[in-house]
Write an enzyme that holds these catalytic residues in place. Structure first.
Site, PDB file in Angstrom:
ATOM      1  N   THR A   1     -16.640   1.241   3.535  1.00 11.91           N
ATOM      2  CA  THR A   1     -15.193   1.355   3.787  1.00 11.91           C
ATOM      3  C   THR A   1     -14.828   2.839   3.732  1.00 11.91           C
ATOM      4  OG1 THR A   1     -14.511   1.371   1.464  1.00 11.91           O
ATOM      5  CG2 THR A   1     -14.822  -0.806   2.481  1.00 11.91           C
TER       6      THR A   1
ATOM      7  N   TYR B   1     -14.452   6.613 -13.137  1.00 13.36           N
ATOM      8  CA  TYR B   1     -14.415   5.383 -12.326  1.00 13.36           C
ATOM      9  C   TYR B   1     -15.042   4.219 -13.097  1.00 13.36           C
ATOM     10  CZ  TYR B   1     -14.911   2.423  -8.162  1.00 13.36           C
ATOM     11  OH  TYR B   1     -14.836   1.392  -7.251  1.00 13.36           O
TER      12      TYR B   1
ATOM     13  N   ASP C   1       0.860  -1.193   0.000  1.00 10.68           N
ATOM     14  CA  ASP C   1       0.000   0.000   0.000  1.00 10.68           C
ATOM     15  C   ASP C   1       0.888   1.232   0.000  1.00 10.68           C
ATOM     16  OD1 ASP C   1      -3.265   0.205   0.916  1.00 10.68           O
ATOM     17  OD2 ASP C   1      -2.098   2.067   0.926  1.00 10.68           O
TER      18      ASP C   1
ATOM     19  N   LYS D   1     -13.103   0.801 -14.224  1.00  8.40           N
ATOM     20  CA  LYS D   1     -13.525  -0.522 -13.717  1.00  8.40           C
ATOM     21  C   LYS D   1     -14.010  -1.426 -14.850  1.00  8.40           C
ATOM     22  CE  LYS D   1     -12.534   0.017  -9.372  1.00  8.40           C
ATOM     23  NZ  LYS D   1     -11.508  -0.828  -8.734  1.00  8.40           N
TER      24      LYS D   1
HETATM   25  P1  NAP Z   1     -10.228   1.844   0.743  1.00  8.29           P
HETATM   26  O1  NAP Z   1     -10.621   1.451   2.120  1.00  8.29           O
HETATM   27  O2  NAP Z   1     -10.046   3.279   0.417  1.00  8.29           O
HETATM   28  O3  NAP Z   1      -8.892   1.017   0.384  1.00  8.29           O
HETATM   29  C1  NAP Z   1      -8.164   1.262  -0.778  1.00  8.29           C
HETATM   30  C2  NAP Z   1      -6.694   1.274  -0.429  1.00  8.29           C
HETATM   31  O4  NAP Z   1      -5.955   1.448  -1.666  1.00  8.29           O
HETATM   32  C3  NAP Z   1      -6.305   2.430   0.487  1.00  8.29           C
HETATM   33  O5  NAP Z   1      -5.403   1.997   1.481  1.00  8.29           O
HETATM   34  C4  NAP Z   1      -5.637   3.397  -0.481  1.00  8.29           C
HETATM   35  O6  NAP Z   1      -4.708   4.258   0.123  1.00  8.29           O
HETATM   36  C5  NAP Z   1      -4.955   2.418  -1.405  1.00  8.29           C
HETATM   37  N1  NAP Z   1      -4.494   3.051  -2.623  1.00  8.29           N
HETATM   38  C6  NAP Z   1      -5.093   4.022  -3.352  1.00  8.29           C
HETATM   39  N2  NAP Z   1      -4.317   4.383  -4.365  1.00  8.29           N
HETATM   40  C7  NAP Z   1      -3.203   3.628  -4.296  1.00  8.29           C
HETATM   41  C8  NAP Z   1      -2.011   3.542  -5.058  1.00  8.29           C
HETATM   42  N3  NAP Z   1      -1.796   4.362  -6.115  1.00  8.29           N
HETATM   43  N4  NAP Z   1      -1.072   2.638  -4.720  1.00  8.29           N
HETATM   44  C9  NAP Z   1      -1.264   1.845  -3.637  1.00  8.29           C
HETATM   45  N5  NAP Z   1      -2.340   1.890  -2.848  1.00  8.29           N
HETATM   46  C10 NAP Z   1      -3.303   2.774  -3.180  1.00  8.29           C
HETATM   47  O7  NAP Z   1     -11.281   1.324  -0.312  1.00  8.29           O
HETATM   48  P2  NAP Z   1     -12.023  -0.095  -0.519  1.00  8.29           P
HETATM   49  O8  NAP Z   1     -13.467   0.192  -0.515  1.00  8.29           O
HETATM   50  O9  NAP Z   1     -11.472  -1.155   0.351  1.00  8.29           O
HETATM   51  O10 NAP Z   1     -11.611  -0.357  -2.036  1.00  8.29           O
HETATM   52  C11 NAP Z   1     -10.919  -1.527  -2.466  1.00  8.29           C
HETATM   53  C12 NAP Z   1     -11.242  -1.752  -3.930  1.00  8.29           C
HETATM   54  O11 NAP Z   1     -12.643  -2.053  -4.037  1.00  8.29           O
HETATM   55  C13 NAP Z   1     -10.997  -0.540  -4.836  1.00  8.29           C
HETATM   56  O12 NAP Z   1     -10.429  -0.970  -6.050  1.00  8.29           O
HETATM   57  C14 NAP Z   1     -12.384   0.020  -5.059  1.00  8.29           C
HETATM   58  O13 NAP Z   1     -12.481   0.736  -6.274  1.00  8.29           O
HETATM   59  C15 NAP Z   1     -13.204  -1.260  -5.062  1.00  8.29           C
HETATM   60  N6  NAP Z   1     -14.622  -1.058  -4.784  1.00  8.29           N
HETATM   61  C16 NAP Z   1     -15.028  -0.461  -3.643  1.00  8.29           C
HETATM   62  C17 NAP Z   1     -16.378  -0.264  -3.423  1.00  8.29           C
HETATM   63  C18 NAP Z   1     -16.912   0.435  -2.193  1.00  8.29           C
HETATM   64  O14 NAP Z   1     -18.101   0.792  -2.202  1.00  8.29           O
HETATM   65  N7  NAP Z   1     -16.105   0.610  -1.144  1.00  8.29           N
HETATM   66  C19 NAP Z   1     -17.318  -0.704  -4.385  1.00  8.29           C
HETATM   67  C20 NAP Z   1     -16.859  -1.334  -5.532  1.00  8.29           C
HETATM   68  C21 NAP Z   1     -15.507  -1.508  -5.722  1.00  8.29           C
HETATM   69  P3  NAP Z   1      -5.182   5.779   0.426  1.00  8.29           P
HETATM   70  O15 NAP Z   1      -6.078   5.684   1.618  1.00  8.29           O
HETATM   71  O16 NAP Z   1      -3.882   6.473   0.676  1.00  8.29           O
HETATM   72  O17 NAP Z   1      -5.903   6.273  -0.810  1.00  8.29           O
END
Ligand code: NAP
Length: 251
Positions: free
Chosen positions: A188, A151, A36, A155
């Site tokens: 999240t 986005y 990360d 995706k």
């Molecule tokens: P999250 O809690 O924000 O976790 C994402 C992590 O990725 C964070 O630690 C973030 O760090 C890190 N990150 C962002 N940019 C990065 C980079 N360039 N290099 C390395 N790490 C990076 O979000 P999450 O909900 O668990 O999301 C996980 C995945 O699920 C994502 O791909 C998201 O698009 C997908 N998703 C989420 C949802 C939802 O509703 N939560 C729905 C559909 C899909 P920072 O905090 O520093 O940005």
């Protein structure tokens, strides 16, 4: 012990779905390498999980950083069997108000970061006897939303890239599977900014909850359970497929 002796590298592993998956990997007998850009949270999680987990600094848009993360994983635990591409950013914009710079930023992290992860991990996974790649797309990789243009595009690319990687690895007989996971709205840190405010006389949270026929947001653990299945040998005939976890949203 559904992941006994399996070594898994997780991008975006410090938070949300990636962090819950790291916890499950270790609980099920595997080793988790948390990659990360958030070093403080990543190191804290690895310390919480003990000797079966390690942290590597990783910005997913940086190809040498990916190569180092893969090498560190193999040096530390001896092999690489699983890759979860979970790093991602969510940005609100429409086709008319999204700047080129913002479009590039979202697609660099979500789409190009997943490309670099797959490309960097495949040789080490092949040398390890094969394994499973899981790419997190979204329901917004399956359908449109006027408020999330860049986005959605990023995706959709992850969905399509996943199928290509699956076909390539099958053709090369690497024993590597590759599938995409499509969550609905999951509670999240990524969606925290959207939970307050008012839309259509509802709070942001109520508005998002109402999108799901089950009437609530998903939990990171629920998505991690699906990912665990895909990383394990319970899914050995699944590759190039879309696994939806969305409380009925796309139904
Ligand atoms: P999250 O809690 O924000 O976790 C994402 C992590 O990725 C964070 O630690 C973030 O760090 C890190 N990150 C962002 N940019 C990065 C980079 N360039 N290099 C390395 N790490 C990076 O979000 P999450 O909900 O668990 O999301 C996980 C995945 O699920 C994502 O791909 C998201 O698009 C997908 N998703 C989420 C949802 C939802 O509703 N939560 C729905 C559909 C899909 P920072 O905090 O520093 O940005």
């Amino acid at each position: 012990m559904r992941l006994e002796n399996k070594i898994v590298l997780i991008s975006g592993g410090a938070s949300g779905i990636g962090a819950e998956t790291a916890r499950r990997v270790v609980r099920e007998g595997g080793k988790a390498v948390v990659g990360d850009r958030d070093e403080e949270k990543g190191r804290a999680l690895a310390a919480e999980l003990g000797p079966s987990a390690a942290f590597v600094p990783l910005d997913v848009v940086d190809e040498p950083a990916w190569q180092k993360a893969v090498a560190t994983t193999v040096d530390t635990y001896g092999a690489l069997h699983g890759l979860l591409n979970a790093a991602g950013i969510g940005v609100r914009n429409s086709i008319e108000d999204c700047s080129l710079e913002e479009y590039r930023r979202v697609n660099d992290v979500n789409s190009m970061g997943t490309f670099l992860g797959c490309k960097s991990a495949i040789p080490a996974m092949a040398r390890s006897g094969g394994g499973s790649i899981v790419n997190i797309s979204s329901v917004l990789g399956l359908r449109g939303a006027s408020y999330a243009m860049a986005y959605c595009a990023s995706k959709g690319a992850v969905r399509s890239l996943t199928k290509n990687v699956a076909m390539h690895c099958a053709q090369m007989k690497y024993g590597i599977r590759c599938n995409s996971v499509h969550p609905g709205y999951i509670d999240t840190p990524m969606i925290a900014p959207r939970l307050s405010g008012t839309i259509d006389n509802m709070t942001g949270r109520q508005w998002l909850e109402a999108l799901h026929p089950l009437g609530r947001l998903g939990r990171a653990e629920e998505v991690a359970d699906m990912i665990l299945f895909l990383l394990s040998d319970e899914s050995t005939f699944s590759t190039g497929s879309e696994f939806v976890c969305d409380g009925g949203l796309t139904a």
